[in-house]
Motif scaffolding. Structure first.
Motif, PDB file in Angstrom:
ATOM      1  N   ASP A 571      -7.216  10.425   8.886  1.00  0.00           N
ATOM      2  CA  ASP A 571      -8.636  10.290   9.221  1.00  0.00           C
ATOM      3  C   ASP A 571      -9.457   9.612   8.132  1.00  0.00           C
ATOM      4  O   ASP A 571     -10.450   8.949   8.422  1.00  0.00           O
ATOM      5  CB  ASP A 571      -9.240  11.665   9.519  1.00  0.00           C
ATOM      6  N   ARG A 572      -9.043   9.754   6.874  1.00  0.00           N
ATOM      7  CA  ARG A 572      -9.877   9.208   5.807  1.00  0.00           C
ATOM      8  C   ARG A 572      -9.201   8.122   4.987  1.00  0.00           C
ATOM      9  O   ARG A 572      -9.873   7.251   4.446  1.00  0.00           O
ATOM     10  CB  ARG A 572     -10.337  10.333   4.876  1.00  0.00           C
ATOM     11  N   LEU A 573      -7.867   8.170   4.889  1.00  0.00           N
ATOM     12  CA  LEU A 573      -7.185   7.169   4.078  1.00  0.00           C
ATOM     13  C   LEU A 573      -6.633   6.021   4.918  1.00  0.00           C
ATOM     14  O   LEU A 573      -6.108   5.053   4.370  1.00  0.00           O
ATOM     15  CB  LEU A 573      -6.053   7.820   3.274  1.00  0.00           C
ATOM     16  N   GLY A 574      -6.735   6.140   6.234  1.00  0.00           N
ATOM     17  CA  GLY A 574      -6.375   5.022   7.095  1.00  0.00           C
ATOM     18  C   GLY A 574      -4.896   4.818   7.333  1.00  0.00           C
ATOM     19  O   GLY A 574      -4.480   3.736   7.767  1.00  0.00           O
ATOM     20  N   TYR A 575      -4.071   5.829   7.064  1.00  0.00           N
ATOM     21  CA  TYR A 575      -2.648   5.698   7.351  1.00  0.00           C
ATOM     22  C   TYR A 575      -2.398   5.881   8.847  1.00  0.00           C
ATOM     23  O   TYR A 575      -2.976   6.758   9.485  1.00  0.00           O
ATOM     24  CB  TYR A 575      -1.835   6.736   6.575  1.00  0.00           C
ATOM     25  N   ASP A 576      -1.526   5.063   9.395  1.00  0.00           N
ATOM     26  CA  ASP A 576      -1.096   5.276  10.773  1.00  0.00           C
ATOM     27  C   ASP A 576      -0.197   6.509  10.811  1.00  0.00           C
ATOM     28  O   ASP A 576       0.567   6.757   9.868  1.00  0.00           O
ATOM     29  CB  ASP A 576      -0.321   4.063  11.289  1.00  0.00           C
ATOM     30  N   PRO A 577      -0.259   7.284  11.899  1.00  0.00           N
ATOM     31  CA  PRO A 577       0.550   8.518  11.963  1.00  0.00           C
ATOM     32  C   PRO A 577       2.038   8.289  11.722  1.00  0.00           C
ATOM     33  O   PRO A 577       2.706   9.129  11.107  1.00  0.00           O
ATOM     34  CB  PRO A 577       0.275   9.034  13.383  1.00  0.00           C
ATOM     35  N   GLU A 578       2.572   7.154  12.186  1.00  0.00           N
ATOM     36  CA  GLU A 578       4.008   6.916  12.014  1.00  0.00           C
ATOM     37  C   GLU A 578       4.400   6.686  10.560  1.00  0.00           C
ATOM     38  O   GLU A 578       5.596   6.686  10.226  1.00  0.00           O
ATOM     39  CB  GLU A 578       4.473   5.730  12.867  1.00  0.00           C
ATOM     40  N   ASN A 579       3.423   6.487   9.693  1.00  0.00           N
ATOM     41  CA  ASN A 579       3.717   6.323   8.266  1.00  0.00           C
ATOM     42  C   ASN A 579       3.796   7.651   7.527  1.00  0.00           C
ATOM     43  O   ASN A 579       4.026   7.670   6.316  1.00  0.00           O
ATOM     44  CB  ASN A 579       2.650   5.444   7.604  1.00  0.00           C
ATOM     45  N   ILE A 580       3.597   8.745   8.237  1.00  0.00           N
ATOM     46  CA  ILE A 580       3.595  10.074   7.618  1.00  0.00           C
ATOM     47  C   ILE A 580       4.801  10.856   8.122  1.00  0.00           C
ATOM     48  O   ILE A 580       5.029  10.943   9.337  1.00  0.00           O
ATOM     49  CB  ILE A 580       2.299  10.829   7.945  1.00  0.00           C
ATOM     50  N   THR A 581       5.571  11.408   7.202  1.00  0.00           N
ATOM     51  CA  THR A 581       6.747  12.193   7.568  1.00  0.00           C
ATOM     52  C   THR A 581       6.701  13.542   6.872  1.00  0.00           C
ATOM     53  O   THR A 581       6.464  13.623   5.667  1.00  0.00           O
ATOM     54  CB  THR A 581       8.041  11.455   7.184  1.00  0.00           C
TER      55      THR A 581
END
Length: 706
Positions: A571-581
């Motif tokens: 929401d604040r750092l602009g990462y796409d969800p698929e970049n988070i594991t």
């Protein structure tokens, strides 16, 4: 095109300044080109980027193209803030902006010699040396992230309320727009009162949002560093060229002899293997006299790694889906080729151990490990086991010669029963294949491999490698790292008869991890490193934010912290969800965290699910530590309330295995690593490998990651 050429030439004069004015100048060029492409419009910069993204998406552009626009938008906000505050930008940030600018020009089909100075400036990254200097703007931002570490829990607690306030502000602004439109049609006292109340609410919410100063400052610093880190990784992946040490490794590979590529996590062993595969296939097409039917195969340990290696091969534009297999599926096909009704059952050895255990000194699980991993997997003969008393490294119980003789009798009974039923354990199936290969050396239909390339070879058993060795005409090309071994208890190469003496190359440059992640992983790994451990001392050249540690009193509180950090990244750092594991010790932990993410409205997928694809977007990924082996992810949220089960090994071997597993999990992170563990004396915190991780992270904070 004339105006484009003139604009580029004017921008060239700003390159050496590298400040906010240079970056904003690049963005002015971007804005002009977008307005041309969209036939005008008066929208602001961020809305223009969004409109252009929709335009590209309608034309079938990839998610990578859209991410470039998102990075430009984030750069623009940072550059404007720096210009307003008269703050400098780091040279590395200017290079990152230049890379994204060049990617934008490529999207627009702009080809001009006037872009060459921008490429030359950007390609300073090709030197692959750490470039963020002590005391530079980016280094100051990293220090601020470290200084904020004691308060990050409270900052995360604010994130949830900040999100709700932002959502409420958007709702109020939407209502104000609706009322304004209604009032243009007809004046109404009721609508005027509603507008006044909404304006009051808007002012109140904006005042509240302005009070999140510490959170905003933390987010600004993390966003700034993460933006640079992600852009640098995009550059590395866009180049996809071998470094001199990687190219030397590929050049040194000679079919006809075994070869081992060694190196720590992220040093590019898989990339070297894939380039070797490409070279072998091309040479085979032009000059190698091979017998009909001989194959080149690329084998690895798990189905998830097969998916990932095929994905990376696609990035390299190498069509190899039919060549990249799991070792298990390959050996199963070999069993089927024997013409007998045989299958592999991973649970059969546990059932037989429980049925046949007459030892009185080994538990059923201990006996199962002794039979499957040590005797069958290690290709141990009766003479070695009973008479020569071969060391049983890693096993819990010491055994006398008489006790070993009892175990060997059980081994023979188990083997006979498996052969009779046609239900074989994993390693015993390899033993049977080896026996057939050795009994019929002249049968070339059994030896139908020209070369086998084996990724993560340290996790294959000696039986796996011996069978492959006998099947290949011109040897094995292996890639492995003993420090990442999470299954075996000793080196399998010598037992398998694989000759790699003088035939290896060590990769020492980490391409996956940022420098702070690499330094933390090396500090942790050095606590248990062996003399032959090649991973310690690997050099990372990409800088990034410091890994962050979060602790809580309970699992529930720890999981909520993890959820808030995931929300912050998205929401604040602009990462796409698929970049988070999210990585966790057990499947139960994965299920718990999946439920939590689902209730919060986030799509999620377990990377072990059959339908999972690495091209899937808008979905947070989840994995056990074991299943993450060989993979990499921009953001890793490492959930460690306790350590994974240790199995039937002695304390030293079990600790070594779990340390390797934690090291593997840490080094999956390319940009950001966040560790979540329990406080103080809670269950699991007293385990030394976990204590050492906490100590290493706190020592890194104390040093300031200089």
């Amino acid at each position: 095109m004339g105006s484009t050429e003139g604009s580029l030439q004017r921008l060239q004069g700003l390159i050496e300044t590298g400040g906010p004015g240079y970056v904003l100048g690049l963005h002015a060029f971007v804005e002009d080109r977008i307005r041309e492409a969209l036939a005008g419009g008066s929208a602001g910069f961020s809305k223009l980027l969004a409109a252009f993204g929709a335009h590209l998406e309608a034309r079938g552009s990839s998610g990578d193209d859209l991410r470039v626009l998102a990075r430009i938008g984030a750069e623009h906000a940072a550059a404007r803030e720096a210009a307003r505050s008269s703050l400098p930008l780091d040279t590395e940030e200017a290079r990152a902006a230049t890379h994204n600018f060049l990617r934008f020009c490529a999207l627009c089909g702009i080809q001009s010699e006037a872009l060459d100075p921008f490429r030359a400036f950007r390609d300073g990254w090709a030197r692959k040396v750490p470039a963020v200097a002590p005391g530079s703007p980016l280094d100051d931002a990293r220090s601020e992230i470290i200084f904020a570490q004691p308060d990050t829990r409270s900052l995360l607690a604010q994130t949830h309320q900040w999100t709700r306030d932002r959502q409420r502000l958007a709702e109020v602004e939407g209502e104000l727009i609706r009322i304004a439109a209604a009032l243009e049609k007809e004046r109404s006292p009721e609508l005027e009162r509603d507008r006044g109340e909404l304006q009051r609410q808007k002012a109140e919410i904006e005042k509240k949002l302005a009070g999140y100063h510490d959170l905003d400052l933390y987010v600004r610093h993390v966003r700034r560093f993460s933006l640079y880190t992600r852009t640098r990784m995009d550059y590395e992946r866009s180049v996809m060229e071998l470094t001199p040490e990687q190219a030397e490794a590929v050049e040194a590979l000679r079919p006809g002899r075994d070869f081992l590529i060694r190196g720590g996590a992220g040093t590019g062993k898989t990339i070297v293997l894939l380039h070797a595969l490409r070279a072998l296939r091309r040479a085979r097409e032009t000059e190698l006299p091979l017998r009909p039917g001989q194959r080149i195969l690329f084998l690895t340990y798990t189905t998830t790694l097969v998916k990932y290696d095929r994905y990376v091969a696609g990035i390299l534009r190498e069509r190899a889906d039919d060549l990249i297999l799991t070792a298990d599926s390959f050996f199963q096909s070999k069993l089927a080729a024997r013409g007998r009704s045989e299958r592999v059952d991973y649970a059969v050895i546990s059932r037989l151990a429980a049925k046949l255990n007459s030892t009185g000194f080994l538990t059923d699980p201990e006996l199962a490990v002794e039979l499957e991993d040590f005797l069958f997997g290690g290709l141990v003969s009766r003479r070695e086991y009973v008479e020569d008393m071969i060391p049983r490294r890693g096993m819990k119980q010491p055994l006398t010669a008489a006790q070993r003789a009892v175990v060997w009798e059980i081994r023979e009974k188990a083997a006979a029963e498996m052969e009779h039923d046609g239900i074989l354990s994993r390693n015993f199936s390899r033993v049977k294949i080896i026996e057939e290969l050795e009994a019929r050396p002249e049968d070339l239909s059994l030896r139908d491999l020209d070369v086998a390339l084996v990724d993560e070879s340290q996790d294959l058993s000696a039986a796996d490698l011996r069978a492959l060795k006998l099947m290949t005409q011109r040897g094995l090309i292996l890639a492995g790292d003993a420090g990442q071994s999470i299954y075996g208890v000793s080196s399998p190469y010598r037992r398998a008869g694989v000759d790699i003496v003088g035939r290896s190359r060590v990769l020492r440059t980490s391409f996956r991890n940022t420098r702070p992640i690499q330094e933390l992983a090396d500090a942790y790994r050095s606590l248990s490193a062996r003399e032959d451990d090649e991973g310690v001392g690997a050099t990372a050249f990409r800088d990034g934010p410091a890994p962050e540690l979060y602790t809580a009193a309970t699992r529930g509180e720890l999981a909520r912290l993890l959820l808030r950090k995931a929300a912050l990244f998205i929401d604040r750092l602009g990462y796409d969800p698929e970049n988070i594991t999210v990585l966790a010790p057990t499947r139960t932990d994965i299920a718990t965290l999946a439920d939590l993410l689902g209730h919060a409205g986030y799509r999620h997928a377990n990377i072990r699910d059959e339908e999972f694809s690495f091209t899937e977007e808008k979905t947070i990924r989840l994995s056990t530590l074991h299943s993450s082996k060989g993979l990499d992810f921009p953001v890793v949220l490492l959930y460690l309330p306790v350590l994974p089960p240790r199995g039937e090994l002695d304390d030293r071997a079990a600790a070594e295995r779990v340390r390797n597993l934690v090291y593997v999990a840490m080094t999956r992170a390319m940009d950001n690593l966040n560790v979540f563990t329990l406080e103080g004396d809670h269950e699991g915190q007293q385990e030394e490998p976990l204590q050492d991780l906490v100590r290493a992270m706190r020592a890194q904070y104390a040093s300031g990651v200089r």
